[in-house]
Design a protein around this motif. Structure first.
Motif, PDB file in Angstrom:
ATOM      1  N   THR A  94     -10.059 -17.510  -6.085  1.00 53.38           N
ATOM      2  CA  THR A  94     -10.685 -16.646  -5.073  1.00 53.38           C
ATOM      3  C   THR A  94      -9.613 -15.943  -4.239  1.00 53.38           C
ATOM      4  O   THR A  94      -9.692 -14.718  -4.025  1.00 53.38           O
ATOM      5  N   ILE A  95      -8.620 -16.707  -3.781  1.00 54.25           N
ATOM      6  CA  ILE A  95      -7.547 -16.110  -2.966  1.00 54.25           C
ATOM      7  C   ILE A  95      -6.841 -15.000  -3.749  1.00 54.25           C
ATOM      8  O   ILE A  95      -6.621 -13.896  -3.254  1.00 54.25           O
ATOM      9  N   THR A  96      -6.514 -15.284  -5.031  1.00 53.52           N
ATOM     10  CA  THR A  96      -5.802 -14.298  -5.852  1.00 53.52           C
ATOM     11  C   THR A  96      -6.675 -13.061  -6.093  1.00 53.52           C
ATOM     12  O   THR A  96      -6.189 -11.929  -5.987  1.00 53.52           O
ATOM     13  N   SER A  97      -7.972 -13.279  -6.391  1.00 51.24           N
ATOM     14  CA  SER A  97      -8.861 -12.135  -6.671  1.00 51.24           C
ATOM     15  C   SER A  97      -9.030 -11.263  -5.435  1.00 51.24           C
ATOM     16  O   SER A  97      -8.993 -10.027  -5.532  1.00 51.24           O
ATOM     17  N   VAL A  98      -9.238 -11.912  -4.289  1.00 49.24           N
ATOM     18  CA  VAL A  98      -9.416 -11.132  -3.053  1.00 49.24           C
ATOM     19  C   VAL A  98      -8.133 -10.340  -2.756  1.00 49.24           C
ATOM     20  O   VAL A  98      -8.195  -9.152  -2.403  1.00 49.24           O
ATOM     21  N   SER A  99      -6.966 -10.983  -2.955  1.00 53.17           N
ATOM     22  CA  SER A  99      -5.683 -10.279  -2.736  1.00 53.17           C
ATOM     23  C   SER A  99      -5.600  -9.064  -3.642  1.00 53.17           C
ATOM     24  O   SER A  99      -5.242  -7.965  -3.206  1.00 53.17           O
ATOM     25  N   LEU A 100      -5.964  -9.273  -4.919  1.00 48.79           N
ATOM     26  CA  LEU A 100      -5.902  -8.189  -5.903  1.00 48.79           C
ATOM     27  C   LEU A 100      -6.842  -7.057  -5.511  1.00 48.79           C
ATOM     28  O   LEU A 100      -6.464  -5.879  -5.488  1.00 48.79           O
ATOM     29  N   ALA A 101      -8.101  -7.423  -5.161  1.00 51.97           N
ATOM     30  CA  ALA A 101      -9.109  -6.399  -4.832  1.00 51.97           C
ATOM     31  C   ALA A 101      -8.685  -5.594  -3.600  1.00 51.97           C
ATOM     32  O   ALA A 101      -8.716  -4.351  -3.619  1.00 51.97           O
ATOM     33  N   LEU A 102      -8.248  -6.289  -2.554  1.00 53.52           N
ATOM     34  CA  LEU A 102      -7.868  -5.586  -1.325  1.00 53.52           C
ATOM     35  C   LEU A 102      -6.636  -4.710  -1.531  1.00 53.52           C
ATOM     36  O   LEU A 102      -6.589  -3.578  -1.053  1.00 53.52           O
ATOM     37  N   SER A 103      -5.659  -5.269  -2.261  1.00 48.44           N
ATOM     38  CA  SER A 103      -4.441  -4.475  -2.457  1.00 48.44           C
ATOM     39  C   SER A 103      -4.734  -3.259  -3.329  1.00 48.44           C
ATOM     40  O   SER A 103      -4.183  -2.179  -3.109  1.00 48.44           O
ATOM     41  N   PHE A 104      -5.630  -3.422  -4.313  1.00 52.86           N
ATOM     42  CA  PHE A 104      -6.004  -2.286  -5.164  1.00 52.86           C
ATOM     43  C   PHE A 104      -6.714  -1.215  -4.328  1.00 52.86           C
ATOM     44  O   PHE A 104      -6.401  -0.027  -4.413  1.00 52.86           O
ATOM     45  N   LEU A 105      -7.647  -1.682  -3.493  1.00 55.96           N
ATOM     46  CA  LEU A 105      -8.421  -0.746  -2.660  1.00 55.96           C
ATOM     47  C   LEU A 105      -7.503   0.062  -1.742  1.00 55.96           C
ATOM     48  O   LEU A 105      -7.555   1.296  -1.702  1.00 55.96           O
ATOM     49  N   PHE A 106      -6.625  -0.646  -1.023  1.00 54.83           N
ATOM     50  CA  PHE A 106      -5.800   0.053  -0.027  1.00 54.83           C
ATOM     51  C   PHE A 106      -4.574   0.753  -0.624  1.00 54.83           C
ATOM     52  O   PHE A 106      -3.849   1.433   0.091  1.00 54.83           O
ATOM     53  N   SER A 107      -4.368   0.554  -1.920  1.00 58.73           N
ATOM     54  CA  SER A 107      -3.305   1.358  -2.527  1.00 58.73           C
ATOM     55  C   SER A 107      -3.886   2.704  -2.984  1.00 58.73           C
ATOM     56  O   SER A 107      -3.148   3.649  -3.261  1.00 58.73           O
ATOM     57  N   ILE A 108      -5.226   2.790  -3.049  1.00 58.21           N
ATOM     58  CA  ILE A 108      -5.882   4.058  -3.426  1.00 58.21           C
ATOM     59  C   ILE A 108      -6.305   4.812  -2.163  1.00 58.21           C
ATOM     60  O   ILE A 108      -6.021   5.988  -1.999  1.00 58.21           O
ATOM     61  N   VAL A 109      -6.992   4.086  -1.276  1.00 60.65           N
ATOM     62  CA  VAL A 109      -7.482   4.720  -0.033  1.00 60.65           C
ATOM     63  C   VAL A 109      -6.316   4.853   0.943  1.00 60.65           C
ATOM     64  O   VAL A 109      -5.785   3.855   1.447  1.00 60.65           O
ATOM     65  N   GLU A 110      -5.902   6.100   1.177  1.00 58.06           N
ATOM     66  CA  GLU A 110      -4.754   6.301   2.069  1.00 58.06           C
ATOM     67  C   GLU A 110      -5.210   6.374   3.520  1.00 58.06           C
ATOM     68  O   GLU A 110      -6.007   7.245   3.888  1.00 58.06           O
ATOM     69  N   LEU A 111      -4.725   5.479   4.331  1.00 60.28           N
ATOM     70  CA  LEU A 111      -5.091   5.446   5.751  1.00 60.28           C
ATOM     71  C   LEU A 111      -4.192   6.411   6.529  1.00 60.28           C
ATOM     72  O   LEU A 111      -3.076   6.705   6.089  1.00 60.28           O
ATOM     73  N   PRO A 112      -4.660   6.882   7.688  1.00 62.61           N
ATOM     74  CA  PRO A 112      -3.871   7.891   8.416  1.00 62.61           C
ATOM     75  C   PRO A 112      -2.505   7.354   8.860  1.00 62.61           C
ATOM     76  O   PRO A 112      -2.419   6.237   9.348  1.00 62.61           O
ATOM     77  N   PRO A 113      -1.444   8.164   8.663  1.00 57.99           N
ATOM     78  CA  PRO A 113      -0.115   7.728   9.131  1.00 57.99           C
ATOM     79  C   PRO A 113       0.012   7.910  10.645  1.00 57.99           C
ATOM     80  O   PRO A 113      -0.838   8.543  11.266  1.00 57.99           O
ATOM     81  N   GLY A 114       1.061   7.364  11.223  1.00 59.64           N
ATOM     82  CA  GLY A 114       1.279   7.509  12.667  1.00 59.64           C
ATOM     83  C   GLY A 114       2.732   7.789  12.947  1.00 59.64           C
ATOM     84  O   GLY A 114       3.494   8.131  12.033  1.00 59.64           O
ATOM     85  N   SER A 115       3.139   7.641  14.191  1.00 58.01           N
ATOM     86  CA  SER A 115       4.560   7.848  14.482  1.00 58.01           C
ATOM     87  C   SER A 115       5.354   6.660  13.916  1.00 58.01           C
ATOM     88  O   SER A 115       4.845   5.533  13.906  1.00 58.01           O
ATOM     89  N   PRO A 116       6.590   6.913  13.442  1.00 58.54           N
ATOM     90  CA  PRO A 116       7.355   5.850  12.782  1.00 58.54           C
ATOM     91  C   PRO A 116       7.531   4.604  13.660  1.00 58.54           C
ATOM     92  O   PRO A 116       7.701   4.716  14.878  1.00 58.54           O
ATOM     93  N   LEU A 117       7.446   3.468  13.037  1.00 53.66           N
ATOM     94  CA  LEU A 117       7.703   2.169  13.663  1.00 53.66           C
ATOM     95  C   LEU A 117       6.829   1.873  14.878  1.00 53.66           C
ATOM     96  O   LEU A 117       7.316   1.385  15.899  1.00 53.66           O
ATOM     97  N   SER A 118       5.540   2.190  14.763  1.00 48.98           N
ATOM     98  CA  SER A 118       4.611   1.813  15.843  1.00 48.98           C
ATOM     99  C   SER A 118       4.200   0.368  15.631  1.00 48.98           C
ATOM    100  O   SER A 118       3.841  -0.016  14.520  1.00 48.98           O
ATOM    101  N   PRO A 119       4.228  -0.452  16.687  1.00 45.71           N
ATOM    102  CA  PRO A 119       3.804  -1.847  16.525  1.00 45.71           C
ATOM    103  C   PRO A 119       2.300  -1.939  16.281  1.00 45.71           C
ATOM    104  O   PRO A 119       1.574  -0.960  16.517  1.00 45.71           O
ATOM    105  N   PRO A 120       1.813  -3.081  15.810  1.00 46.48           N
ATOM    106  CA  PRO A 120       0.383  -3.222  15.547  1.00 46.48           C
ATOM    107  C   PRO A 120      -0.465  -2.883  16.780  1.00 46.48           C
ATOM    108  O   PRO A 120      -0.103  -3.249  17.899  1.00 46.48           O
ATOM    109  N   SER A 121      -1.554  -2.139  16.541  1.00 47.40           N
ATOM    110  CA  SER A 121      -2.468  -1.750  17.624  1.00 47.40           C
ATOM    111  C   SER A 121      -3.860  -1.646  17.020  1.00 47.40           C
ATOM    112  O   SER A 121      -4.036  -1.885  15.822  1.00 47.40           O
ATOM    113  N   MET A 122      -4.840  -1.222  17.822  1.00 49.19           N
ATOM    114  CA  MET A 122      -6.199  -1.060  17.291  1.00 49.19           C
ATOM    115  C   MET A 122      -6.219   0.011  16.200  1.00 49.19           C
ATOM    116  O   MET A 122      -6.900  -0.125  15.189  1.00 49.19           O
ATOM    117  N   ALA A 123      -5.465   1.107  16.419  1.00 50.52           N
ATOM    118  CA  ALA A 123      -5.459   2.203  15.443  1.00 50.52           C
ATOM    119  C   ALA A 123      -4.685   1.814  14.177  1.00 50.52           C
ATOM    120  O   ALA A 123      -5.035   2.224  13.076  1.00 50.52           O
TER     121      ALA A 123
END
Lengths: 257, 414
Positions: free
Chosen positions: A10-39
């Protein structure tokens, strides 16, 4: 299939599915080296790319290497082990010595020496095409499966001729054991592929076109941004989860229940 | 043998290993001088073979005086002079004069840990059952056993040397030259640092043995103690630690420690080595110990559990007390198995140490590997390959011999 194997799968499949999804769906970029935030929940990379995409792509690449290494080790080790079981006398003795020799040599330094031969050093990283890294890891890792299969299918020797056993009989009797050993070896090969490839990344070996979780780390360190913890710790965390999944699958497959 | 004597020998090896490692990394300023009269100033011969502390203090630099006037050559090479003059050509830098001690230190740490583990088991047995802890078994031939083990060692080294020769030929080197260098223990000259490979290996090995000397005995002894304690009350967390320990590698923990205790609370320095050396080693040692202590404990526990279950059956048949069963029979059998598995623990430790050195920029063999890889210095990398193989093969031989000494059952029967 026991609970440990299922949990690992289950852990491996979920990792595979999520990584596959987010390697296709490109999320909006931001300014370089921004720390984690809501956005940007995982922050942004040196070039401003969303770290969710970077981590997903790196995890997917690591997974590709893991599966490829597991498969190649089985493709070489399984028939080789069968051949060992089939042969007799000096030929058999010689065939057994080859995987023995490969298993004896320390793997890490050998893999690095081979990578140096195939890669091009750039003063901060050794750019080695991913296919060579896969072949190097597989080449240094198939010996164990070959030895195990060889031992399983070698006909037993008895003092009484009426108990004489042929290779075919032994092979038929050992099918379940061969299947289980091959599955465990494939999973072990995956663990090997993922961990050795990422560890080689720590020592600067990698393919710039296929960044892994440790390539992110090396790139970050060379750019003098060690303070940006999200570049280093989050990929390490994903690597750990992914490896835990694989280890659990191996552990589950090894148990008899 | 009396466990207290064994404990004293083990401690002597461990302390001397750590002490010799420390001495081997001590560096001091050094000047290698050549002088003469002519129209070409020559650097001192064989300057590349001094124990230059390159990774910790940087490359040595040339200083040239021609007729009393100082000149600064850009690199260490013969300098053509304008006229026939008196010159003094010196190479200045830092050396580690006792770098050669690192070889002894590495094996001393390993041997001390090996004996220490045996002592720990012995002490637990003696405390519980006294003289009954002594094992008596039919003896085989020790000399045949030793010959067999030495043959294995030679085989491993021959295979490694053959692989290195093939790699050198593929890199375009002459096979006879390569073979000659190996037989004369000459690793060649590093293409990146321009000093001898032997110098680089010996000066960096000291830092590796120092890190190992502190962290490995601690992990092995603490891991064994935890495993023994867990025999009575096994915990799930302990059993599953192997997953965490194996996936959270030492370099990951190292990074977390850097963020916590270098950037977060600035308690410890990080990045290279300096004075006091102890402060620079706290974080690398901690990051090595945390994952390995769990892995070692788990491995020990697996061995103990396996033997315990088989011995339980015999116990029921023979009606032995549980104390005798555990401390005489189970401990007696696992002792030799653990001694044998210590060499694989050592090998894993050495590999973890490589990555920890890279993470903390500790100038040991691991850091040298990284430098060699990214600069394409194949002679250095092959030297590391050979050195690593020899260390592992010799430590295997040592553990096999100790194994054969303590357990006559494994010796070869005539």
């Amino acid at each position: 299939m026991n609970l440990t194997f299922k949990a690992g799968a289950t852990i491996t499949s979920v990792s595979l599915a999520l990584s596959f999804l987010f390697s296709i769906v490109e999320l909006p970029p931001g300014s370089p080296l921004s720390p984690p935030s809501m956005a940007y929940p995982l922050g942004t990379y040196i070039n401003g790319d969303n770290m969710i995409n970077e981590n997903a792509l790196a995890l997917l690449n690591t997974l590709i290497v893991a599966i490829a290494v597991g498969l190649i080790e089985v493709i070489i080790g399984l028939p080789y082990g069968m051949l060992v079981g089939l042969m007799k006398g000096k030929v058999k003795h010689m065939l057994v010595r080859i995987p023995d020799a490969i298993t004896i040599i320390p793997r890490g330094p050998l893999a690095l020496s081979l990578a140096l031969f195939f890669g091009s050093p750039r003063g901060y990283v050794l750019a080695t095409p991913i296919i060579f890294s896969i072949l190097i890891i597989s080449f240094t890792g198939w010996g164990n499966l070959a030895r195990q299969i060889g031992e399983i299918v070698t006909p037993s020797t008895y003092s009484f001729p009426q108990f004489y056993e042929t290779f075919t009989e032994k092979f038929r009797m050992s099918l379940a054991k061969i299947r289980k050993t091959t599955l465990i070896s494939f999973l072990n090969g995956m663990v090997d592929g993922a961990s050795v490839y990422t560890l080689m990344g720590v020592l600067g070996v990698g393919d710039p076109n296929f960044p892994t979780l440790t390539t992110i780390l090396v790139t970050g360190r060379l750019n003098g941004i060690l303070y940006a913890w999200w570049i280093f710790l989050i990929p390490s965390f994903f690597r750990a989860i992914f490896l835990i999944g694989l280890y659990m699958m191996v552990s589950g497959a090894q148990r008899n229940d | 043998m009396n466990p207290y004597i064994l404990a004293a020998i083990s401690l002597a090896f461990l302390f001397s290993g750590i002490l010799f490692s420390y001495v081997s990394v001590i560096s001091e300023p050094y000047k290698d001088v050549n002088y003469g009269y002519g129209n070409c100033a020559l650097p001192p011969s064989d300057w590349q073979y001094r124990y230059w502390s390159v990774l910790a203090h940087g490359l040595p630099h040339p200083v040239l005086f021609v007729d009393g006037e100082r000149e600064n050559p850009s690199q260490i090479a013969p300098v053509k002079l304008n006229s026939t003059s008196f010159y003094v050509y010196s190479i200045e830098g830092y050396v580690q004069p006792y770098a050669y001690l690192s070889v002894y230190a590495m094996f001393s740490v390993f041997f001390g840990t090996l004996l220490g583990l045996k002592t720990l088991l012995y002490l637990a047995q003696y405390k519980a059952i006294g003289d009954l802890a002594e094992s008596k078994s039919p003896s085989g031939s020790l000399s045949l056993y030793v010959v067999k083990r030495i043959t294995n060692l030679v085989l491993v080294i021959v295979i490694t040397v053959s692989v290195i020769l093939v790699l050198e030929v593929l890199h375009g080197d002459n096979v006879l030259n390569s073979l000659f260098r190996m037989f004369t223990f000459n690793g060649g000259i590093s293409s990146h640092y321009s000093v001898s490979v032997d110098t680089l290996l010996l000066t960096s090995l000291g830092y590796t043995s120092l890190l190992l000397g502190i962290s490995m005995p601690f992990s092995v002894f603490a891991g064994s103690a935890i495993a023994m304690r867990n025999l009575s009350t096994p915990s799930t967390l302990f059993r599953e630690w192997k997953y965490v320990g194996s996936s959270l590698a030492s370099w990951v923990i190292g990074l977390s420690l850097i963020y916590a205790f270098h950037y977060g609370i600035p308690l410890f320095p990080s990045g290279g080595v300096g004075s006091p050396l102890f402060m620079y080693l706290v974080l690398p040692v901690t990051s090595l110990v945390i994952p390995t202590i769990g892995i070692t404990a788990n491995r020990m526990y697996d061995v103990v559990s396996k033997f315990r279950s088989t011995e339980n059956v015999k116990h029921e048949i023979k009606g032995l007390s549980s104390e005798i069963l555990l401390y005489r029979h189970v401990f007696g059998r696992i002792g030799v198995v653990l001694l044998n598995s210590i060499s694989s623990i050592f090998s894993e430790f050495l590999l973890s140490d490589f990555f920890t050195e890279v993470t903390f920029a500790v100038p040991g063999i691991g850091f040298l590997s990284w430098e060699a890889v990214v600069h394409g210095d194949y002679l250095v990398l092959e030297g590391i390959f050979l050195l690593y193989t020899v260390i592992i093969a010799v430590s295997n031989l040592i553990s096999d011999l100790v194994y054969g000494l303590f357990d006559p059952r494994v010796r070869v029967r005539r």
